[in-house]
Design an enzyme around this catalytic site. Structure first.
Site, PDB file in Angstrom:
ATOM      1  N   HIS A 225      23.956  40.358 -44.095  1.00 26.22           N
ATOM      2  CA  HIS A 225      23.722  40.144 -42.657  1.00 26.22           C
ATOM      3  C   HIS A 225      22.430  39.366 -42.403  1.00 26.22           C
ATOM      4  CE1 HIS A 225      22.295  44.624 -42.991  1.00 26.22           C
ATOM      5  NE2 HIS A 225      21.545  43.816 -43.700  1.00 26.22           N
ATOM      6  N   ASN A 226      22.473  38.531 -41.383  1.00 26.79           N
ATOM      7  CA  ASN A 226      21.303  37.783 -40.895  1.00 26.79           C
ATOM      8  C   ASN A 226      20.808  36.675 -41.838  1.00 26.79           C
ATOM      9  OD1 ASN A 226      21.354  40.563 -39.631  1.00 26.79           O
ATOM     10  ND2 ASN A 226      19.883  39.557 -38.301  1.00 26.79           N
TER      11      ASN A 226
END
Ligand SMILES: CC(C)(COP(=O)(O)OP(=O)(O)OC[C@H]1O[C@@H](n2cnc3c(N)ncnc32)[C@H](O)[C@@H]1OP(=O)(O)O)[C@@H](O)C(=O)NCCC(=O)NCCS
Length: 298
Positions: A225-226
């Site tokens: 994620h991210n």
């Protein structure tokens, strides 16, 4: 899929805007240099005396090769500063047919999903309601695309990729019980991105996981994620990018590398095979090992 037609060497030279050295022949097939036969097309990326002998044994063939080969070949040839690239362009233009555009009847595409023109979706693939897919993108078999995921044009997503599921983010309670961080964010994938078989790209906690234009991701890669992966970067098989890693433009991450969360890999950097990156890597720097250390500056 191969096209079954023949093309003149002079037409290939014209297509590449280059000069043809030697005879103008019918070129009927593509071959690796070691298996070159009459009327075949091949290429030589790096100069190698052994390749001269292989090519000269088949004078009725065409080779796209570097300028170092000038005057050394009996076969027809086209000199190029980028032989591999010009060979790929030639094969794509004359010897390869894009598979037909098909949306499989077994694909489960939510009616709210936005699907562009000429998009293929393979068997048993699942596409969620908040997904948008740009024109000319190909989604293979058994692919899952979910969450708020935007995919650009001309992307290729191979079988079993999973894009847009929640990430592996947990906060511990006072007694150490892990609680999942609700992933409210999404994923933005640019144009001409390649996503390999079995690769997983997680959606962001709150913002976006971003994969920019022309990024190529190999099979069996985990992108947490991210993460942000910038233009033209190459992330090869078995690599794990932990959460919020940033990969710069044109960076190369070799197979089976692990990059610690929040690390930045600079533009044009190279991470060698099997590296464990625990600190930022500066631009144009080659690192390798566990932990990854600087081998050289480019
Ligand atoms: C990192 C890399 C680019 C270095 O290549 P190079 O500059 O030719 O380096 P060399 O092979 O000359 O090695 C230089 C030193 O680094 C070490 N080294 C090279 N690659 C290493 C790696 N992946 N891990 C640990 N050490 C490594 C060598 O052992 C050598 O050490 P020494 O001087 O103590 O003997 C290369 O090893 C690599 O990993 N290339 C990626 C290949 C790839 O991605 N293949 C997949 C294609 S899909």
């Amino acid at each position: 899929m191969a096209k079954s037609k023949s093309v003149r060497s002079s037409a290939i030279a014209e297509f590449l805007k280059a000069s043809l050295h030697g005879k103008d022949l019918d070129i009927r097939h593509v071959a690796p240099i070691e298996a070159l036969t009459r009327n075949g097309l091949t290429f030589a990326r790096r100069f190698d005396e052994k390749k001269i002998a292989l090519v000269n044994a088949v004078p009725q063939s065409l080779v796209i090769c570097g300028p170092e080969y000038k005057g050394r070949l009996k076969a027809s040839h086209i000199l190029s500063e980028h032989p591999g690239y010009d060979f790929v362009r030639t094969v794509a233009a004359f010897f390869w047919q894009k598979p037909a555009v098909v949306i499989s009847t077994s694909a489960a595409i939510d009616p709210a999903a936005k699907i562009g023109k000429h998009v293929s979706v393979g068997r048993n693939s699942v596409i969620g309601p908040e997904v948008s897919i740009g024109d000319d993108t190909t989604v293979g078999d058994n692919v899952v695309i979910t969450g708020k995921t935007k995919i650009g044009k001309r992307c290729v997503i191979k079988a079993n990729a999973v894009i847009g599921e929640a990430g592996f983010g947990f906060e511990l309670s006072a007694t150490g019980v892990p609680h999942h961080f609700p992933h409210l964010g999404g994923i933005e994938i640019g144009d001409d991105v390649w996503i390999g078989a079995g690769t997983c790209i997680e959606r962001a906690h709150i913002t976006k996981t971003i994969i920019k234009n022309n990024v190529k991701i190999d099979d069996l890669v985990q992108i947490g994620h991210n993460c942000v992966v910038s233009e033209n970067a190459i992330v090869t098989s078995g690599t794990v990018l932990c959460g919020a890693v940033k990969v710069g433009r044109n960076a190369w991450i070799a197979p089976n590398s692990s990059v610690k969360e929040k690390c930045k890999i600079g533009a044009d950097a190279v991470v060698g095979l099997g590296s464990v990156v625990i600190r930022d890597v500066a631009a144009k720097t080659v690192v390798a090992g566990n932990p990854a250390r600087i081998l050289k500056k480019k």
